[in-house]
Design an enzyme around this catalytic site. Sequence first.
Site, PDB file in Angstrom:
ATOM      1  CG  HIS A   1      -2.254  -0.891   1.381  1.00 20.32           C
ATOM      2  ND1 HIS A   1      -1.998  -2.242   1.488  1.00 20.32           N
ATOM      3  CD2 HIS A   1      -3.223  -0.647   1.409  1.00 20.32           C
ATOM      4  CE1 HIS A   1      -3.108  -2.794   1.517  1.00 20.32           C
ATOM      5  NE2 HIS A   1      -3.932  -2.004   1.302  1.00 20.32           N
TER       6      HIS A   1
ATOM      7  CG  ASN B   1       4.299  -4.247   2.709  1.00 16.75           C
ATOM      8  OD1 ASN B   1       3.918  -3.226   3.286  1.00 16.75           O
ATOM      9  ND2 ASN B   1       3.498  -4.798   1.816  1.00 16.75           N
TER      10      ASN B   1
END
Lengths: 312, 312
Positions: free
Chosen positions: A92, A123
Amino acid sequence: SLTDPSYKLRGDQILKYGVPDRGPDVRYYRNHALTYDQSRKSPIWVAEHLNKEVLTGSANRKHSKFKPDVNIPEMYNAANSDFYKSGWSRGHMAPAGDNKFDQVAMDESFYLSNIVPQDLNNNGQFWNKLEMYTRDLVQTKGYSDVWVVTGPIVRSTIEENGKKFVKYEVIGKNEVPVPTHLYKIILAETGDKQTKLIGAFVVPNQPIQHDHTLRQYQVTLEDLQIWTGINFFPKLDKSTTKNLCDVDQCKLLSREQFELYFIGRKLDSARNISRLEKVWSELDEKNLKPDQFLIELYNRKKSEIDLKEKEE
Amino acid sequence: SLTDPSYKLRGDQILKYGVPDRGPDVRYYRNHALTYDQSRKSPIWVAEHLNKEVLTGSANRKHSKFKPDVNIPEMYNAANSDFYKSGWSRGHMAPAGDNKFDQVAMDESFYLSNIVPQDLNNNGQFWNKLEMYTRDLVQTKGYSDVWVVTGPIVRSTIEENGKKFVKYEVIGKNEVPVPTHLYKIILAETGDKQTKLIGAFVVPNQPIQHDHTLRQYQVTLEDLQIWTGINFFPKLDKSTTKNLCDVDQCKLLSREQFELYFIGRKLDSARNISRLEKVWSELDEKNLKPDQFLIELYNRKKSEIDLKEKEE
Ligand SMILES: [Mg+2]
Ligand SMILES: [Mg+2]
């Protein structure tokens, strides 16, 4: 020069069949905005505004699914299949966790238009701590408004006999580029609007150890604007801003704090005693010492579940 | 969805300090238009409209100089020094030769915003023939209007243990990317507007032998639109167009025709007999047989110069 009317007249003849269309300048979603690169099937920049309100609520990423953005023509969309078995996670840009106030907003953050291929460790660990840091600026450090702009970058990383090269992997049928770095710009503002702090960071898209500091990845906003070709916050008088890391030190959670935080979340969502005990045992496995907060959480959950099991 | 008014309202909060600015959508010049990539310091697409008028005149590239585009902020501009000793030539997207009608228009085609690093042989030979072909469509093949869109592309060119990679060189202080390919889309229209022909081509940014045909580099417009992420000629009903190479065969000059053409140009600009004879001797060096046109040109120039030298 370009503003000469005859230029525009001639321009209309040159573009009689329309301006080559690269999609809308800005795409607005419920709680983020972005510009999309239809050729690289990736966002260019993703903008957010954090305040107490949007960070409070019970939206849950368990109900969200990664999927192509329904607002983008299919031929310009990435697909989940591009990521499967690629070795790269779906990262994201606007984090799911910034959308607690609204499930639709959280779901929209799972549109692939908000996603780039990201190193799994990066991440889940360092980048995750950076995202937590931006929320902390609002939730614990007293900044009423925080604006964040995030996106992928490709930088030259190779030198062969005196020549510089850019090299990056592309994944899936859609050949989605794996960025060499990710950038994040944080603008924190106090309620009285008197203090405006800016920090720009460029993080390599690779695993990053917990002892790395956020400061070591700080860059000047000028450099980042040259590398991205983007003038960020054009309406902001940047001379009125101070360096975020000078005022706030830009300290991320340590490995212990980070691990304890996640154990706390798992304790909180435990449904039965065996799950609760299993999570609690992780503390020894990871030789972590629980803090006061965690001990009280464990006891509270234990009595809640005991009570509930008695009623059944 | 995105058109929901509340999204725009929230968008205004998110973008309180302005939309991240990547420069104007379109930049208009006297005889071309383009969109510029401020991060890659290169054009994204460059559009032109060719007709008899703009292709006629005496503008001369000898008076033009490559220079950074005065309309682009210096921090986002490439520099001549990026190209010096890089091994790559300064490749026009909108060719200088399409601006014969006006010296200012020709000068503007030398702005670095219209330039990408291009293989020297490619630029001087195959790509040059392709540019000549677009002009021939107007000057000799009876199409009254021809629209051309040209630009750089980066495609994946490497495969290592099942993974695909993009790799390209970046040159100079500004790290200007060397595109792996160049694209050109040609839309030719007859005076009665009844016939519209389209051809899209993607040419590797490498030396190309003379026997290569333009057809072998033709791609479908759909594929090119996916690779570039651009919908070209959005106002054109593409179902009314035919394939340029089916109707016009897309035949480029042969090596001989190409060489003879340049010898003709040099004969034409010869100022004295020794220069004239030197150029004429190239025919034997390159074992070329002059055609009727060239023989008459040689004789005419010879008598002109003889006459002029008598008057002096
Ligand atoms: Mg993430
Ligand atoms: Mg050229």
